[in-house]
Write a protein that holds these residues in place. Structure first.
Motif, mmCIF file in Angstrom:
data_model
loop_
_atom_site.group_PDB
_atom_site.id
_atom_site.type_symbol
_atom_site.label_atom_id
_atom_site.label_comp_id
_atom_site.label_asym_id
_atom_site.label_seq_id
_atom_site.Cartn_x
_atom_site.Cartn_y
_atom_site.Cartn_z
ATOM 1 N N GLY A 286 0.871 -1.168 0.000
ATOM 2 C CA GLY A 286 0.000 0.000 0.000
ATOM 3 C C GLY A 286 0.905 1.212 0.000
ATOM 4 O O GLY A 286 2.111 1.096 -0.251
ATOM 5 N N LEU A 287 0.344 2.358 0.275
ATOM 6 C CA LEU A 287 1.160 3.568 0.253
ATOM 7 C C LEU A 287 1.839 3.793 1.603
ATOM 8 O O LEU A 287 1.177 3.902 2.629
ATOM 9 C CB LEU A 287 0.288 4.786 -0.087
ATOM 10 N N ALA A 288 3.170 3.856 1.582
ATOM 11 C CA ALA A 288 3.941 4.174 2.781
ATOM 12 C C ALA A 288 4.508 5.582 2.634
ATOM 13 O O ALA A 288 5.252 5.855 1.687
ATOM 14 C CB ALA A 288 5.071 3.167 2.962
ATOM 15 N N VAL A 289 4.128 6.483 3.543
ATOM 16 C CA VAL A 289 4.671 7.845 3.526
ATOM 17 C C VAL A 289 5.630 7.989 4.702
ATOM 18 O O VAL A 289 5.251 7.750 5.847
ATOM 19 C CB VAL A 289 3.544 8.890 3.632
ATOM 20 N N ILE A 290 6.868 8.352 4.381
ATOM 21 C CA ILE A 290 7.882 8.482 5.438
ATOM 22 C C ILE A 290 8.461 9.891 5.362
ATOM 23 O O ILE A 290 9.126 10.252 4.394
ATOM 24 C CB ILE A 290 8.996 7.425 5.256
ATOM 25 N N ASP A 291 8.146 10.683 6.362
ATOM 26 C CA ASP A 291 8.629 12.065 6.421
ATOM 27 C C ASP A 291 9.915 12.063 7.246
ATOM 28 O O ASP A 291 9.889 11.761 8.439
ATOM 29 C CB ASP A 291 7.546 12.935 7.085
ATOM 30 N N VAL A 292 11.033 12.350 6.597
ATOM 31 C CA VAL A 292 12.323 12.290 7.289
ATOM 32 C C VAL A 292 12.889 13.701 7.426
ATOM 33 O O VAL A 292 13.167 14.355 6.420
ATOM 34 C CB VAL A 292 13.333 11.394 6.522
ATOM 35 N N ILE A 293 13.026 14.170 8.672
ATOM 36 C CA ILE A 293 13.652 15.476 8.877
ATOM 37 C C ILE A 293 15.122 15.335 8.503
ATOM 38 O O ILE A 293 15.837 14.486 9.048
ATOM 39 C CB ILE A 293 13.526 15.948 10.351
ATOM 40 N N SER A 294 15.544 16.149 7.540
ATOM 41 C CA SER A 294 16.858 15.951 6.917
ATOM 42 C C SER A 294 17.549 17.302 6.778
ATOM 43 O O SER A 294 17.346 18.024 5.809
ATOM 44 C CB SER A 294 16.639 15.297 5.542
ATOM 45 N N PRO A 295 18.352 17.691 7.754
ATOM 46 C CA PRO A 295 18.885 19.054 7.795
ATOM 47 C C PRO A 295 19.676 19.473 6.554
ATOM 48 O O PRO A 295 20.438 18.687 5.984
ATOM 49 C CB PRO A 295 19.787 19.029 9.034
ATOM 50 N N CYS A 296 19.448 20.724 6.165
ATOM 51 C CA CYS A 296 20.205 21.328 5.058
ATOM 52 C C CYS A 296 21.378 22.078 5.674
ATOM 53 O O CYS A 296 21.191 23.113 6.316
ATOM 54 C CB CYS A 296 19.309 22.293 4.286
ATOM 55 N N THR A 297 22.578 21.542 5.488
ATOM 56 C CA THR A 297 23.741 22.126 6.168
ATOM 57 C C THR A 297 24.063 23.509 5.612
ATOM 58 O O THR A 297 24.696 24.313 6.285
ATOM 59 C CB THR A 297 24.983 21.224 5.991
ATOM 60 N N THR A 298 23.661 23.794 4.406
ATOM 61 C CA THR A 298 24.013 25.078 3.799
ATOM 62 C C THR A 298 23.018 26.185 4.148
ATOM 63 O O THR A 298 23.411 27.301 4.471
ATOM 64 C CB THR A 298 24.105 24.919 2.261
ATOM 65 N N PHE A 299 21.713 25.881 4.111
ATOM 66 C CA PHE A 299 20.733 26.952 4.253
ATOM 67 C C PHE A 299 19.845 26.865 5.499
ATOM 68 O O PHE A 299 19.075 27.770 5.761
ATOM 69 C CB PHE A 299 19.824 27.009 3.013
ATOM 70 N N ASN A 300 19.896 25.750 6.238
ATOM 71 C CA ASN A 300 18.943 25.656 7.350
ATOM 72 C C ASN A 300 19.519 24.839 8.521
ATOM 73 O O ASN A 300 18.832 23.991 9.079
ATOM 74 C CB ASN A 300 17.628 25.032 6.850
ATOM 75 N N ASP A 301 20.763 25.136 8.862
ATOM 76 C CA ASP A 301 21.374 24.376 9.957
ATOM 77 C C ASP A 301 21.891 25.330 11.036
ATOM 78 O O ASP A 301 22.731 24.976 11.845
ATOM 79 C CB ASP A 301 22.524 23.512 9.406
ATOM 80 N N HIS A 302 21.363 26.558 11.027
ATOM 81 C CA HIS A 302 21.844 27.595 11.938
ATOM 82 C C HIS A 302 20.946 27.682 13.167
ATOM 83 O O HIS A 302 19.876 27.061 13.225
ATOM 84 C CB HIS A 302 21.858 28.933 11.207
#
Lengths: 621, 346
Positions: B203-219
């Protein structure tokens, strides 16, 4: 086109002048009937019965429904043209009017030429409007009540009364009308058919007793309908897809293409269930929008299905990005565009050839797509199979441009030929091929036609996989931003179009010996073009050659046709002469000075008189 | 409790080495969370012993959508258009429903431009694994907020997001997905168990993985940074995955463990942490997600599993063989069928 039969009787125009001299002459099998009603009143059935009865009498006939974008309440007109000569395009003038709509009655009568005839609903009192047409006043409500005791059905049944009146006035064989009516209702609605048949007979009886024929118009039997049949273009195209082996249809409702998808769904359920398991050999998805509809079709085409979508102009606009991806990534998909007039809120129930240019160059960057132009139900059927074969053979999106006139109107046609040729699935490598070859380069042009060999996902071989992307790639399908890779890819795609020239159906050509002028037309414009050609010959003594395009890209015949004629009139059902514009893009410059434009963009199908008038004016005749 | 974990093997049950599941070299930034997810995907497909040529991998556009080029090099891949991999994958599955399909998308791809396609894929329960590599920003266009950015989250240039985020897991549960999970690219063990379980789900498996952007969103000020996630990840349970082809028994204390048996027979063992969470209870799942909206904590783990709902391809009643390769005699009706259709119109 044969014009025999016309000489046997006077044309309606001749008859009108005769009428003015008080010498009514018979006009047989050469006039148009217009029925003006209110949308949602069920008049479509009565109109189809009338058309079918004439068809069964062996008289060439066409029907065109001019309807509003509305569920019920707005005016609608149905035009039936009988033509012994076989002219089945729209006729500009109405000869015989059935006026049932209080809202439009006066204007409908005012538009008639002198000498026309009008059957009208008594309370409309239309005979006061003018004195140079023949009027028949009919008390439809009074006639309906006795045959339809149930009050809520009377609105529907009263339309059948006019069928009976018209049958009497025009001399339509009542037995043929009975057969047509029962055919229309089908075996499951016999009771409804009986009720309506009583209404037809009531109209016929009343007319016999109360009306004296004063107009010149008659339908006379020319034979029988034989093996011919009546079908709309959308159903014909749907049938073509069923026999072409379509496996995935993804679509989003939009007038005038919805009935194509719905017809296809019905035919698939009947003819494409696995006989042993009862399971489906097809998948249909009503998508959330046209973006998803074409996206799914492209995903299915990529994975090896015979995939298609059907839409109209605004839907095509939404599909533009995806079509560019499919072009650059070499993915087969068939897109049917049942064209309509104008933008989203334009004239969705009117016809046009408004997407000719757009579909050829749809999307970003350099793109050229093959487009097929069916002109008849039979071509809708055969071109469907052709489109799938071309899409898979050339691994590219293929458009079928029809229009509302062809798609939603009923047409008389010979039965369709069963496809004898095997389905062609194009260049696909199997696991065994890969074992033998040791590998492959997805976009390498090994055959010189611009088409590489592909593998389908799921091919059980370690060398089968490749990575599909719209972005820059080399011939091994690897990501690349190199200039030479980008140029090589674009040039390879251009070679596809060159190869396609040899595979698309060539134009139909009729050369008139010594003719200085020629017609170029495509799709449904053919009917006006064919008739206009005869008008020019008959009325002005001008011979014109004829070329009907069946596809883009253009083939060499078009260039030779231009070389052979001093002036070539290109007929477009759009404002901006889109086909002519394409010819300007593709043809040698020295020939371009020969091109002239004839354009029609009222939302109604182009008619012969409008074409003739524009040519007469430009030729200075 | 102790799981007798098998020692790392050189080949999987198909006799393939892990190299058969690798792809091209990544071109993403060093330290990008997406690269860690790529590694987990490689491991998951290798350990589950899925034949790579039976897998298709699709994506939209964005940093996350580049990643299918970096894993499963022996699988057909398709980097399609922005936001619409859901539609393309749906079509591909219709053409061949025997394929195992994985879609990798991002938060801009899924929650903004592709939200319509995403929602309708959920409604259909299309049988595929849909991984959202969620970093809250548009990387390739240099750091604009996406629709999953949290209220109060700050961009590098100081702009603060005031708009409420779209929670893709909540949407997935509400709209009909039948396997919904959230994880963190830095949580190797949990993400690995979730991915392997999703492969066994029909069936449909939705996996939301928080995955930091080291360049623009890791501050500092970001709610999708490595440091924020390390401090605020709130696992629902401790996950252990037992593939269907391995028989591992475990001892556990009564009442501390829930077991979810996947469609393929694999077992997912959820060991209770702070709360007793039942992932088959839809209302429970929705309530838990809403509860955590205001706390700033990020709830991770298996949020919802429904094994009863038919998948899209099941509900379409397709023949067993792939539609793509049905022979002509199964897709072109006989001459009599056309004659019948013609006769009805005479």
């Amino acid at each position: 086109m044969s014009i025999t039969g016309v000489t046997a009787t006077l044309s309606s125009a001749d008859a009108r002048s005769a009428h003015r001299n008080d010498q009514p002459a018979r006009v047989v099998n050469d006039f148009s009937i217009q029925v003006a009603t209110v949308n949602g009143s069920g008049s479509q059935t009565a109109n189809n019965v009338l058309m079918r009865a004439i068809f069964q009498m062996g008289v060439p006939v066409s029907g065109k429904n001019l309807f509003p974008s509305n569920i019920a309440g707005l005016p609608t007109w149905f035009t039936i043209r009988a033509s012994a000569a076989g002219y089945i395009g729209r006729k500009k003038e109405t000869d015989f009017l059935v006026a049932m709509n209080p809202e439009t009655g006066v204007e409908d009568v005012e538009k008639l030429d002198a000498g026309a005839a009008v059957v009208y609903d008594e309370p409309l009192n239309l005979s006061r409007v003018r004195s140079d047409v023949t009027f028949y006043s009919v008390p439809f409500d009074k006639l309906t009540v006795p045959v339809c005791p149930e009050a809520r059905l009377r609105k529907l049944v009263r339309n059948m009364v006019y069928d009976g009146v018209v049958a009497h006035l025009l001399g339509i064989d009542l037995e043929e009308m009975r057969k047509a009516l029962y055919k229309q209702f089908g075996p499951r609605k016999v009771k409804a058919a009986e009720l309506n048949w009583n209404a037809v007979q009531a109209g016929k009886r009343w007319a016999e007793e109360n009306l004296t024929k004063q107009d010149p118009y008659w339908i006379e039997r020319l034979g029988t309908s034989g093996r011919q049949l009546i079908i709309d273009g959308n159903s014909a195209l749907a049938l073509g897809c069923v026999f072409a082996g379509v496996t995935v249809l993804t679509w989003y409702p939009i007038t005038p293409s919805s009935s194509l998808a719905e017809a296809l769904i019905n035919y698939l359920a009947r003819f494409r269930e696995d006989p042993e398991t009862g399971k489906a050999t097809f998948a249909v998805v009503q998508a959330e929008d046209e973006l998803a509809a074409v996206g799914m079709a492209i995903g299915a085409g990529w994975a090896g299905a015979r995939a298609m979508t059907a839409t109209s102009g605004p839907g095509i606009s939404l599909m533009a990005e995806f079509v560019g991806l499919a072009y650059y990534a070499d993915i087969p998909v068939v897109i049917v565009d049942v064209q309509r007039a104008g933008p989203s809120t334009g004239l969705p129930t009117r016809t046009a050839q408004g997407d000719t240019l757009k579909n050829v160059v749809l999307s970003h960057g350099d793109t050229r797509h093959p487009v097929l132009f069916p002109s008849s139900p039979e071509e809708c059927f055969t071109f469907a199979g052709l489109a799938f074969d071309l899409a898979e053979r050339y691994q590219t999106p293929v458009f079928i441009n029809t229009d509302l006139d062809l798609g939603m109107n009923n047409w008389v046609t010979d039965p369709f030929p069963y496809p004898e040729e095997p389905i062609r699935r194009g260049k696909v490598l199997t696991a065994e091929d890969l074992e033998r070859l040791g590998g492959f380069a997805r976009y390498r042009d090994v055959d010189g036609d611009g088409v590489g060999w592909r593998t389908l996902p799921g091919t059980p071989h370690p060398a089968a996989a490749y990575f599909t992307r719209g972005s820059g790639h080399n011939d091994k399908a690897q990501y690349s931003e190199r200039e030479d890779d980008y140029v090589n890819n674009l040039d390879r795609l251009a070679r596809k179009l060159e190869a396609l020239r040899g595979d698309v159906p060539p134009p139909e050509i009729q050369l008139a010996p010594g003719a200085a002028i020629g017609f170029v037309c495509y799709g449904t414009s053919r009917y006006a073009a064919e008739e206009s050609r005869d008008q020019l010959a008959r009325e002005y003594g001008v011979a014109a050659s004829y070329l009907r395009l069946k596809a883009y890209p253009f083939t060499s015949e078009l260039e030779r046709f231009l070389e052979a004629h001093e002036r070539v009139y290109v007929i477009d059902q759009n404002r901006d002469a889109q086909l002519l514009g394409l010819m300007r893009l593709d043809l040698p410059v020295p020939l371009l000075g020969r091109l002239r434009s004839v354009r029609h963009y009222t939302g109604l199908p182009v008619d012969a008189r409008s074409v003739t008038n524009q040519i007469v004016q430009q030729e200075g005749l | 409790m102790s799981a007798a974990a098998a020692p790392p093997r050189k080949t999987n049950r198909l006799g393939l080495e892990v190299i058969s599941y690798k792809g091209g070299k990544t071109t993403l930034c060093a330290g990008c969370g997406h690269n860690a997810i790529t590694e987990r995907l490689i491991e998951a497909f290798w350990e589950m012993g899925v034949a790579p040529w039976k897998v298709i991998k699709l994506s939209g556009i964005g940093c996350s959508s580049k990643t299918p080029a970096y894993f499963l090099g022996l699988s057909h891949g398709f980097n399609s258009v922005h936001g619409r991999a859901a539609a393309v994958a749906t079509g591909a599955i219709l053409a061949n429903h025997q394929l195992q399909c994985i879609v990798v998308s991002g938060d801009g791809d899924t929650a903004s431009i592709g939200l319509g396609n995403f929602m309708h894929m959920l409604r259909r329960n299309v049988p595929l694994v849909y991984v959202i590599e969620n970093n809250g920003v548009y990387g390739l266009t240099k750091g604009q907020f996406s629709a999953t950015a949290d209220v109060g989250s700050r961009q590098k240039n100081g702009i603060v997001n005031e708009m409420p985020p779209i929670d893709c897991c909540l949407a997935a549960i509400e709209m009909g997905a039948t396997f919904v999970a959230r994880s963190f690219s830095g949580d190797k063990k949990q993400l690995s168990a979730i991915l392997k379980a999703s492969i066994g789900h029909h069936g449909l498996a939705v996996i939301d993985v928080i995955s930091p952007c080291t360049t623009f969103n890791d501050h500092e000020g970001s709610t999708k940074s490595y440091s924020y996630m390390r401090e605020h990840e709130e696992p629902l349970h401790d996950l252990h995955f037992v593939p269907f082809f391995e028989d591992i028994s475990v001892d556990y204390e009564e009442g501390t463990l829930r077991e979810v048996v996947m469609h393929d027979g694999s077992r997912l063992r959820l060991r209770k942490l702070d709360r007793d969470y039942d992932p088959t209870d839809r209302m429970h799942a929705v309530a838990a997600l809403h509860e955590f909206e205001t706390t700033g904590e990020v709830l991770t783990g298996i949020l919802y599993v429904d094994k009863t709902r038919e998948s899209f391809t099941q509900s379409l009643g397709l023949v067993d063989a792939p539609l793509a390769t049905l022979p002509q005699d199964r897709v072109r009706p006989p001459r009599e069928a056309l004659e019948q259709a013609m006769e009805e119109l005479r």
